[in-house]
Structure formats: structure tokens, C-alpha cells
Design an enzyme around this catalytic site. Structure first.
Site, PDB file in Angstrom:
ATOM      1  N   ASN A 296       0.943  -1.119  -0.001  1.00 30.15           N
ATOM      2  CA  ASN A 296       0.226   0.005   0.022  1.00 30.15           C
ATOM      3  C   ASN A 296       0.869   1.346   0.059  1.00 30.15           C
ATOM      4  OD1 ASN A 296       1.042   0.145   2.708  1.00 30.15           O
ATOM      5  ND2 ASN A 296      -0.999   0.069   3.496  1.00 30.15           N
TER       6      ASN A 296
ATOM      7  N   GLU B 185       1.584   3.787   7.828  1.00 30.53           N
ATOM      8  CA  GLU B 185       0.487   3.504   6.970  1.00 30.53           C
ATOM      9  C   GLU B 185      -0.233   4.656   6.133  1.00 30.53           C
ATOM     10  OE1 GLU B 185       0.406   0.527   6.219  1.00 30.53           O
ATOM     11  OE2 GLU B 185      -0.008  -0.925   7.956  1.00 30.53           O
TER      12      GLU B 185
END
Ligand code: GLP
Length: 254
Positions: A142, A149
Site C-alpha cells: 500500500n 501506513e
């Protein structure tokens, strides 16, 4: 930004290892930032070979690892297959094969009682060591760097971070499933160096290989800088930046 494209994983690994070896030879007491994951494994193996066959000397090198799962640390009572800590990974795949001094190895402590205090201390230790000369980085599916994140501030510091569902799914498949740990009970949080911290390294060395990384590599290197793809912060790095890719990972670069 220098982008080096090699034909395959092996060639990518050798190129990355030789950049690190050159640094160690020119600055024997350099500070390395290290990453876990399948991507840097070949590079670690080549560095081990250079140590054994060519005498590459790690005796004065200092290391700082990027991240660790929260709630775990190296558990010597468990087998390598059961213990999925980043600390254990580093020990088995790299540290125990070379002549780093234990006192020079720094790992985020997923078991720290006061985790916020630990994070502040870790940052201070990096500064006391003179800063990171070369930071090894992979890239998550991702687009994450370390465990920063999507949505992490691009000026973030070392801290606790909740893992994204995609990271949990990926790490379950690559690590925890084999260890017999369920997706529900595997760690959902991690301690990670921040993007701001990573950007202070003097040289960022990012590696990526394989088709799974093709799209995200193109977005990170040539798309807009965004906290949704934290590795895109590489475009803001003020020091030296080297990206080493295999042909598959580089396929969508313009
Ligand atoms: C984990 C690590 C990252 C690493 C990423 C990619 O999430 N925290 O530092 O870059 O995995 O792993 P791999 O190299 O196995 O694709």
C-alpha cells in the site's frame, strides 16, 4: 534521485549490497538504518558473503532498525518459525552471521513498558549516534515505508501505529500463518520510525522487486507526494536518494 534498474532480484541485491559495502569501507563507523521484509534478504545474504569471503568489517558499524510489532520481542524460547518479531528476523538473517557488536545494534522494543518514552529515547539515540548515514527501505504493497501506513503525517516521528488491513493481510500470509497464529491474534499495531525521522537520513536506499510492487513504485516515485502513499515522501528527501529496482518493479516508470 538515482534510479538503478537491474535485470532480476539477484542483481538488485548485489547492487544494493555494494552501495552499503562502499559506505562501510569509506566510513567504518557508519550508522545504518535497516529494514525487514523479503526484499532486502538477498542484500543481507550478499553482505554476509562479503564479510566471510572479503573481510567486510562491521565491528564499528551501528545499526537502527525501522520497526517492530507491538507486544512482541525476540523470544529465544521459540523457534524461528514461531517467533515472528523483526528482532528475530534480523538476528537470524543478518546479525548472527557478521561481526556487528551487540552494543551497536538498536531495535525498536515492542515490549517496552512505556512505549512513548521508548520512542523518544530511540530518536535521541539516533541523534547521539550522529544520525543515520544510510537508510535501507522497502515499500509495502500500500506504499508504506516502515509501518507508516496511509494517512501517516509526512513529518511523523517514531511512534506506535495501527496497521492497515492490507498490511495485516499481507503479513498474515507471509509470517503469521506459518507460525500458526490467527489473523485476529496477530499484532495489529507496530512501533515505527516516522517519515520525518526517515527523511533526516543522509542517504535513502530504497529497494523493490517483483510485479506486486510495479504500480506502487511508479506512484511513489513519479506520482504526487501524498500521505496516502508514505513512500512518496522519497521525493522530498533532501539528501542522497538511490532506488534499486528489478525490471518488473520498474515496468511502469515513465
Ligand atoms: C513490512 C515492513 C516494511 C517492508 C514491507 C514490505 O511492512 N514493515 O519495512 O518494506 O513489509 O515487505 P516485503 O519486502 O516483504 O515486500
Amino acid at each position: 534521485m538515482d534510479i538503478i534498474i537491474k535485470t532480476n532480484y539477484q542483481e538488485m541485491s548485489l547492487a544494493a549490497a555494494s552501495i552499503i559495502a562502499d559506505l562501510i569501507r569509506s566510513k567504518p563507523d557508519c550508522v545504518l538504518g535497516l529494514a525487514t521484509g523479503s526484499t532486502p534478504l538477498g542484500m543481507y545474504r550478499e553482505l554476509i558473503r562479503m564479510h566471510k569471503e572479503e573481510g567486510l568489517d562491521f565491528s564499528q558499524v551501528k545499526t537502527f532498525n525501522l520497526d517492530e510489532y507491538l507486544g512482541i520481542g525476540m523470544d529465544l524460547a521459540k523457534s524461528y518459525d514461531q517467533d515472528r518479531s523483526s528482532a528475530r528476523f534480523m538476528q537470524e538473517e543478518f546479525f548472527k552471521h557478521i561481526n556487528l557488536q551487540k552494543v551497536n545494534i538498536h531495535l525498536p522494543d515492542g515490549l517496552a513498558k512505556d512505549i512513548n518514552k521508548f520512542c523518544a529515547w530511540y530518536e535521541e539515540e539516533i541523534v547521539r549516534a550522529g544520525g543515520i548515514d544510510l537508510q535501507v527501505l522497502g515499500i509495502g504493497a500500500n506504499g508504506h515505508w516502515a509501518f507508516n501506513e496511509p494517512g501517516s503525517s509526512l513529518s511523523s516521528r517514531t511512534r506506535v501505529q495501527q496497521l492497515a488491513q492490507q498490511t495485516i493481510d499481507d503479513n498474515y500470509e507471509s509470517f503469521y500463518k506459518k507460525a500458526g497464529v490467527s489473523k485476529e491474534t496477530m499484532p495489529h499495531f507496530a512501533v515505527t520510525l516516522g517519515i520525518g525521522t526517515i527523511l533526516e537520513s543522509k542517504h535513502a536506499l530504497m529497494l523493490a522487486n517483483g510485479e506486486k510492487k510495479t504500480t506502487i513504485v511508479a506512484k511513489a516515485l513519479q506520482g504526487p507526494v501524498t500521505s496516502e502513499i508514505t513512500a512518496s515522501a522519497i521525493q522530498m528527501h533532501k539528501g542522497k536518494v538511490t532506488v534499486v529496482l528489478d525490471l518488473a518493479a520498474a515496468a511502469q516508470l515513465k
